[in-house]
Enzyme design. Structure first.
Site, short mmCIF file in Angstrom:
data_model
loop_
_atom_site.label_atom_id
_atom_site.label_comp_id
_atom_site.label_asym_id
_atom_site.label_seq_id
_atom_site.Cartn_x
_atom_site.Cartn_y
_atom_site.Cartn_z
N ARG A 24 2.38 7.88 0.26
CA ARG A 24 3.67 7.20 0.39
C ARG A 24 4.66 7.77 -0.63
O ARG A 24 5.85 7.87 -0.35
CB ARG A 24 3.47 5.70 0.18
CG ARG A 24 4.46 4.86 0.94
CD ARG A 24 4.29 3.37 0.62
NE ARG A 24 3.00 2.86 0.98
CZ ARG A 24 2.40 1.85 0.34
NH1 ARG A 24 2.97 1.26 -0.69
NH2 ARG A 24 1.22 1.43 0.71
N VAL A 88 6.76 -0.41 -4.97
CA VAL A 88 7.10 -0.55 -3.55
C VAL A 88 5.77 -0.62 -2.79
O VAL A 88 5.14 0.40 -2.53
CB VAL A 88 8.02 0.58 -3.04
CG1 VAL A 88 9.46 0.33 -3.45
CG2 VAL A 88 7.60 1.96 -3.55
N THR A 90 2.72 -3.16 -0.30
CA THR A 90 2.51 -4.06 0.82
C THR A 90 1.77 -5.30 0.30
O THR A 90 1.18 -5.27 -0.78
CB THR A 90 1.66 -3.40 1.93
OG1 THR A 90 0.40 -3.00 1.37
CG2 THR A 90 2.37 -2.20 2.52
N ASP A 205 0.51 -8.11 6.82
CA ASP A 205 -0.28 -8.99 7.67
C ASP A 205 -0.18 -10.42 7.13
O ASP A 205 0.18 -10.62 5.98
CB ASP A 205 -1.74 -8.54 7.73
CG ASP A 205 -2.36 -8.40 6.36
OD1 ASP A 205 -2.09 -7.39 5.70
OD2 ASP A 205 -3.08 -9.31 5.94
#
Ligand SMILES: O=P(O)(O)O[C@H]1O[C@H](CO)[C@@H](O)[C@H]1O
Ligand SMILES: O=c1cc[nH]c(=O)[nH]1
Length: 236
Positions: A24, A88, A90, A205
């Site tokens: 990423r 940054v 998830t 999720d």
């Protein structure tokens, strides 16, 4: 050079984005930065420096979990003089008001990691985001029209849990928005070095509803999060 980062002095900017995934970091450098140069390939944990809107910015992969981000944050702060660090990442949502693809700004983080109890001789330290970064990121997300939530997250040492949701249920009852694996360490080390830190997270999720994102949706939201993070970091 530090133990895990191969950059020479001055090759890393004072402002840095920190994704967990090193690929990423490469994606951000190739798609968002101008004139990006790779300064680190040690252990495949890529780091790049380039410019965004004319300002020097770096991006460094941190790996997953408190121990690995602690190593990279420590070396960036101690050996390279980094001053503004924006994760940054998830996260998995807990709270019913938080939907997949929403943005979560971590004001503080609870943890099951023992690192701060060890560091503070049994005392419970409360890691906190930098208020200026938090405010700027919130405003950038709102002006980009992104659904954004500000509150506490849970920094866990465990991705696969055996408690069938009991921890998630209890933390949700106390207003926790989401779970991830690094923020406690980042905020604590930034405090130690009088630096600024913020975790900006996209929800990949939902741990209660079971909702998930498609790869394409994740990519779009991810791009928006990077723009919010870059527009925030260059103000400092
Ligand atoms: O997407 P990243 O930044 O890696 O963050 C989240 O994803 C990883 C788990 O899959 C953990 O590192 C967690 O914090
Ligand atoms: O469920 C999740 C999703 C992302 N990151 C985590 O740590 N947990």
């Amino acid at each position: 050079m530090s133990v895990h980062i191969g950059a020479k002095e001055n090759e890393i900017a004072e402002r840095i984005l920190l994704p967990g995934d090193p690929l990423r970091a490469k994606f951000i450098a190739e798609n968002f930065l101008e004139d990006a140069v790779c300064y680190n390939e040690v252990r495949g944990m890529y780091g790049f420096t380039g410019t965004y809107k004319g300002q020097r910015v770096s991006v460094q992969g941190t790996g997953m979990g408190v121990p690995t981000i602690s190593i990279y944050a420590h070396e960036l702060l101690e050996s390279y003089g980094v001053k503004t660090l924006v994760r940054v990442g998830t996260c998995g949502a807990f709270h019913e008001d938080v939907k997949v693809r929403d943005l979560v700004l971590a004001m503080t983080s609870h943890t099951d990691s023992a690192v701060n109890r060890i560091r503070f001789n049994g005392l419970d330290f409360a890691p906190a985001a930098d208020f200026g970064l938090l405010k700027s990121a919130y405003e950038a997300a709102e002006s980009a029209g992104m659904p954004v939530h500000v509150g506490s997250v849970f920094t866990s040492d465990t991705f696969y849990r055996d408690d069938e949701g009991a921890t998630a249920a209890l933390l949700t009852k106390y207003g926790t928005l989401a779970v991830e694996m690094e923020t406690t360490a980042l905020y604590t080390l930034a405090a130690k070095h009088k630096a600024r830190a913020l975790s900006i997270l996209t929800v990949s999720d939902h741990l209660v509803t079971g909702e998930e994102t498609t790869a394409e949706e994740r990519q779009t939201t991810f791009r928006q999060m990077i723009e919010v993070a870059l527009d925030t970091v260059i103000q400092y």
